[in-house]
Design a protein around this motif. Structure first.
Motif, PDB file in Angstrom:
ATOM      1  N   LYS A  78      -1.546 -12.847   4.557  1.00 41.18           N
ATOM      2  CA  LYS A  78      -1.747 -12.189   3.271  1.00 41.18           C
ATOM      3  C   LYS A  78      -2.071 -10.707   3.457  1.00 41.18           C
ATOM      4  CE  LYS A  78      -2.162 -12.093  -1.210  1.00 41.18           C
ATOM      5  NZ  LYS A  78      -0.963 -12.266  -2.069  1.00 41.18           N
ATOM      6  N   LEU A  79      -2.958 -10.402   4.402  1.00 41.40           N
ATOM      7  CA  LEU A  79      -3.354  -9.020   4.620  1.00 41.40           C
ATOM      8  C   LEU A  79      -2.222  -8.183   5.194  1.00 41.40           C
ATOM      9  CD1 LEU A  79      -6.946  -9.555   6.081  1.00 41.40           C
ATOM     10  CD2 LEU A  79      -6.361  -8.640   3.835  1.00 41.40           C
ATOM     11  N   GLU A  80      -1.350  -8.804   5.983  1.00 42.91           N
ATOM     12  CA  GLU A  80      -0.237  -8.078   6.591  1.00 42.91           C
ATOM     13  C   GLU A  80       0.954  -7.935   5.659  1.00 42.91           C
ATOM     14  OE1 GLU A  80       0.419 -10.440  10.035  1.00 42.91           O
ATOM     15  OE2 GLU A  80      -0.957  -9.265  11.305  1.00 42.91           O
ATOM     16  N   ASN A  81       0.927  -8.628   4.535  1.00 42.36           N
ATOM     17  CA  ASN A  81       2.028  -8.552   3.574  1.00 42.36           C
ATOM     18  C   ASN A  81       2.132  -7.136   3.005  1.00 42.36           C
ATOM     19  OD1 ASN A  81       3.022  -8.819   0.548  1.00 42.36           O
ATOM     20  ND2 ASN A  81       3.872 -10.533   1.693  1.00 42.36           N
ATOM     21  N   SER A  82       3.316  -6.550   3.072  1.00 42.53           N
ATOM     22  CA  SER A  82       3.513  -5.159   2.636  1.00 42.53           C
ATOM     23  C   SER A  82       3.244  -4.985   1.150  1.00 42.53           C
ATOM     24  CB  SER A  82       4.931  -4.699   2.971  1.00 42.53           C
ATOM     25  OG  SER A  82       5.893  -5.529   2.335  1.00 42.53           O
ATOM     26  N   GLN A  83       3.655  -5.959   0.349  1.00 43.23           N
ATOM     27  CA  GLN A  83       3.415  -5.856  -1.094  1.00 43.23           C
ATOM     28  C   GLN A  83       1.915  -5.882  -1.398  1.00 43.23           C
ATOM     29  OE1 GLN A  83       5.650  -9.006  -2.953  1.00 43.23           O
ATOM     30  NE2 GLN A  83       7.586  -7.880  -2.851  1.00 43.23           N
ATOM     31  N   PHE A  84       1.176  -6.742  -0.701  1.00 47.17           N
ATOM     32  CA  PHE A  84      -0.280  -6.793  -0.890  1.00 47.17           C
ATOM     33  C   PHE A  84      -0.915  -5.461  -0.507  1.00 47.17           C
ATOM     34  CE2 PHE A  84      -4.425  -7.397   1.113  1.00 47.17           C
ATOM     35  CZ  PHE A  84      -5.142  -7.925   0.050  1.00 47.17           C
ATOM     36  N   GLN A  85      -0.470  -4.874   0.609  1.00 46.39           N
ATOM     37  CA  GLN A  85      -1.030  -3.597   1.051  1.00 46.39           C
ATOM     38  C   GLN A  85      -0.735  -2.480   0.056  1.00 46.39           C
ATOM     39  OE1 GLN A  85       0.535  -3.003   4.991  1.00 46.39           O
ATOM     40  NE2 GLN A  85      -0.919  -4.424   5.942  1.00 46.39           N
ATOM     41  N   LYS A  87      -0.179  -2.853  -3.214  1.00 49.53           N
ATOM     42  CA  LYS A  87      -1.002  -3.086  -4.404  1.00 49.53           C
ATOM     43  C   LYS A  87      -2.455  -2.716  -4.151  1.00 49.53           C
ATOM     44  CE  LYS A  87       1.844  -6.749  -6.443  1.00 49.53           C
ATOM     45  NZ  LYS A  87       1.906  -8.185  -6.828  1.00 49.53           N
ATOM     46  N   MET A  88      -2.944  -3.037  -2.960  1.00 49.10           N
ATOM     47  CA  MET A  88      -4.319  -2.700  -2.615  1.00 49.10           C
ATOM     48  C   MET A  88      -4.512  -1.184  -2.597  1.00 49.10           C
ATOM     49  SD  MET A  88      -7.365  -3.555  -1.882  1.00 49.10           S
ATOM     50  CE  MET A  88      -7.185  -5.332  -1.700  1.00 49.10           C
ATOM     51  N   GLU A  89      -3.536  -0.464  -2.022  1.00 49.73           N
ATOM     52  CA  GLU A  89      -3.629   0.991  -1.980  1.00 49.73           C
ATOM     53  C   GLU A  89      -3.606   1.584  -3.391  1.00 49.73           C
ATOM     54  OE1 GLU A  89      -0.947   4.726  -0.367  1.00 49.73           O
ATOM     55  OE2 GLU A  89      -1.006   2.879   0.822  1.00 49.73           O
ATOM     56  N   GLU A  90      -2.731   1.083  -4.248  1.00 53.44           N
ATOM     57  CA  GLU A  90      -2.665   1.557  -5.632  1.00 53.44           C
ATOM     58  C   GLU A  90      -3.980   1.294  -6.361  1.00 53.44           C
ATOM     59  OE1 GLU A  90       0.671  -0.332  -7.406  1.00 53.44           O
ATOM     60  OE2 GLU A  90       2.158   0.757  -6.213  1.00 53.44           O
ATOM     61  N   TRP A  91      -4.540   0.108  -6.139  1.00 57.05           N
ATOM     62  CA  TRP A  91      -5.792  -0.249  -6.807  1.00 57.05           C
ATOM     63  C   TRP A  91      -6.944   0.648  -6.343  1.00 57.05           C
ATOM     64  CZ3 TRP A  91     -10.405  -2.265  -4.778  1.00 57.05           C
ATOM     65  CH2 TRP A  91     -11.328  -2.672  -5.739  1.00 57.05           C
ATOM     66  N   VAL A  92      -7.039   0.875  -5.033  1.00 58.32           N
ATOM     67  CA  VAL A  92      -8.108   1.721  -4.494  1.00 58.32           C
ATOM     68  C   VAL A  92      -7.983   3.140  -5.026  1.00 58.32           C
ATOM     69  CG1 VAL A  92      -9.038   2.768  -2.386  1.00 58.32           C
ATOM     70  CG2 VAL A  92      -8.460   0.346  -2.408  1.00 58.32           C
ATOM     71  N   LYS A  93      -6.760   3.678  -5.050  1.00 56.28           N
ATOM     72  CA  LYS A  93      -6.560   5.030  -5.565  1.00 56.28           C
ATOM     73  C   LYS A  93      -6.937   5.132  -7.035  1.00 56.28           C
ATOM     74  CE  LYS A  93      -2.912   6.587  -2.407  1.00 56.28           C
ATOM     75  NZ  LYS A  93      -1.480   7.003  -2.302  1.00 56.28           N
ATOM     76  N   ALA A  94      -6.550   4.131  -7.822  1.00 54.17           N
ATOM     77  CA  ALA A  94      -6.858   4.153  -9.257  1.00 54.17           C
ATOM     78  C   ALA A  94      -8.369   4.079  -9.480  1.00 54.17           C
ATOM     79  CB  ALA A  94      -6.161   2.983  -9.959  1.00 54.17           C
ATOM     80  N   GLU A  95      -9.047   3.198  -8.748  1.00 58.52           N
ATOM     81  CA  GLU A  95     -10.495   3.066  -8.905  1.00 58.52           C
ATOM     82  C   GLU A  95     -11.217   4.318  -8.425  1.00 58.52           C
ATOM     83  OE1 GLU A  95     -12.295   0.585 -10.350  1.00 58.52           O
ATOM     84  OE2 GLU A  95     -10.308  -0.100 -10.992  1.00 58.52           O
ATOM     85  N   LEU A  96     -10.736   4.905  -7.334  1.00 53.46           N
ATOM     86  CA  LEU A  96     -11.345   6.127  -6.812  1.00 53.46           C
ATOM     87  C   LEU A  96     -11.172   7.280  -7.795  1.00 53.46           C
ATOM     88  CD1 LEU A  96     -12.731   7.679  -4.541  1.00 53.46           C
ATOM     89  CD2 LEU A  96     -10.496   8.022  -3.481  1.00 53.46           C
TER      90      LEU A  96
END
Length: 377
Positions: A78-85, A87-96
């Motif tokens: 799950k963590l190595e999945n490119s789509q998950f990464q 989405k995680m990057e987009e979420w972190v940027k939006a929250e930041l």
């Protein structure tokens, strides 16, 4: 007609028995919640299966989660999945970005992490760091000549600039003494000189009469300053002083300037440059504005990438330390039996009803076969 009636009754009885039996069996999974005693002896099948085996159920659920659901391999995939990464990057940027635009100041931001009086604390630490670094650097430099400490390019630059410095000093001196202010100052110096010479001064003043001495001295002073010999003398003096400075040990320079003066100058320069008070009053967004594009495009992805690699490397150890098996077991055991029953029934309500209906259907079919068998016999 009588036979048909008997068969119908047997079908209904069989269906009723099958449906009630299955419904009772389902109910007995949970009910009763507590053991029932009759004449001092526990009634069989009390409490229900799940209340009786709740501890074992909790243990098995914990093992199921750890051994088959939340395994290290499944988490890694799950963590190595490119789509998950992504989405995680987009979420972190939006929250930041949302946090940066919240309007809180740097001081308020630091206070949320328990850092009170951040301005005073930062200034105090800065003073200690400067003094520590100053002493650390000067310990190895105090016995060295000034020339060895300065970069060779700076030594050469200062040496080459001495003629320009001499020319500048003489030019400024000429302009000053040619000006009305310079003439007044020169006249005052002459008058003070004559006044301090007693009778000799009176004789000179009497000899000059009404003639203004400064009118005679001023052109001579200007001529002296413009003379090539004056420049040569000044150059010789400046070169000589520069050689003395180069040969001085750093501790001599420190003694002349004093350590307190040097540190005070450094502290004031840093305070003006950093402007800690103004920086503390800025919003976080204003404070990070110069590095905002770099932070979003480079820093956040880099932190996430490094963090994910670290998590992947230590995932098995992390899961072991989290002891999720114990967490699941404790959570299941903490549920009341009513909650547990409601949770199971809410998930499998339709299926359990179908089992009841299936029991009635099978009971009816058995009753029909029995009726047919009686008819044949």
């Amino acid at each position: 007609m009588k036979i048909l009636y008997v068969i119908s009754v047997m079908v209904l009885v069989g269906a009723l028995i099958g449906g009630v039996t299955n419904s009772l069996a389902i109910r007995m999974l949970f009910r009763p919640y507590k053991p029932v005693f009759l004449f001092g002896k526990r009634v069989p099948f009390t409490p229900g299966l799940i209340p009786k085996r709740r501890g074992e159920l909790a243990d098995q659920l914990g093992k199921l989660v750890m051994e088959h659901l939340l395994t290290a391999d499944s988490m890694k995939r799950k963590l190595e999945n490119s789509q998950f990464q992504e989405k995680m990057e987009e979420w972190v940027k939006a929250e930041l970005q949302k946090y940066l635009e919240s309007g809180i100041t740097v001081e308020e931001f630091l206070s949320r992490f328990g850092i009170e009086d951040a301005e005073v604390l930062l200034k105090g630490n800065l003073v200690r760091i400067v003094e520590y670094k100053y002493e650390e650097i000067m310990t190895g430099l105090r016995t060295k000549p000034f020339e060895q400490v300065l970069p060779a390019s700076m030594v050469h630059s200062v040496h080459s600039k001495i003629p320009f410095a001499a020319e500048y000093v003489l030019t400024k001196a000429v302009h000053y003494f040619e000006s009305p202010e310079g003439k007044r100052q020169l006249n005052k110096m002459i008058q003070d000189f004559i006044a301090t010479r007693g009778k000799l001064g009176s004789v000179v003043q009497m000899f000059m009469g009404n003639y203004n001495i400064v009118d005679k001295v001023q052109p001579e002073v200007v001529k002296f300053l413009k003379h090539d010999g004056t420049k040569d003398v000044l150059l010789k003096v400046l070169y000589g002083e520069w050689e003395k400075i180069k040969g001085m040990e750093i501790r001599e320079v420190e003694d002349k300037l004093t350590k307190e003066t040097i540190l005070s100058t450094i502290h004031k320069a840093l305070e003006r440059t950093l402007n800690i008070q103004g920086w503390m009053e800025k919003s976080i967004f204003e404070a990070v504005q110069p590095i905002h594009p770099w932070m979003m495009e480079k820093l956040v992805p880099s932190i996430l990438l490094t963090g994910s690699h670290l998590v992947l490397e230590k995932l098995e150890e992390l899961l072991a330390k989290l002891q999720l098996e114990d967490v699941v077991r404790d959570q299941v055991e903490s549920f009341s039996l009513e909650q547990l029953e409601e949770m199971v029934l809410s998930v499998s309500k339709k299926e359990l009803k179908m089992i009841t209906y299936l029991g009635a259907l099978l009971g009816g079919l058995i009753g029909l076969f029995q009726g047919m068998f009686v008819l044949l016999v």
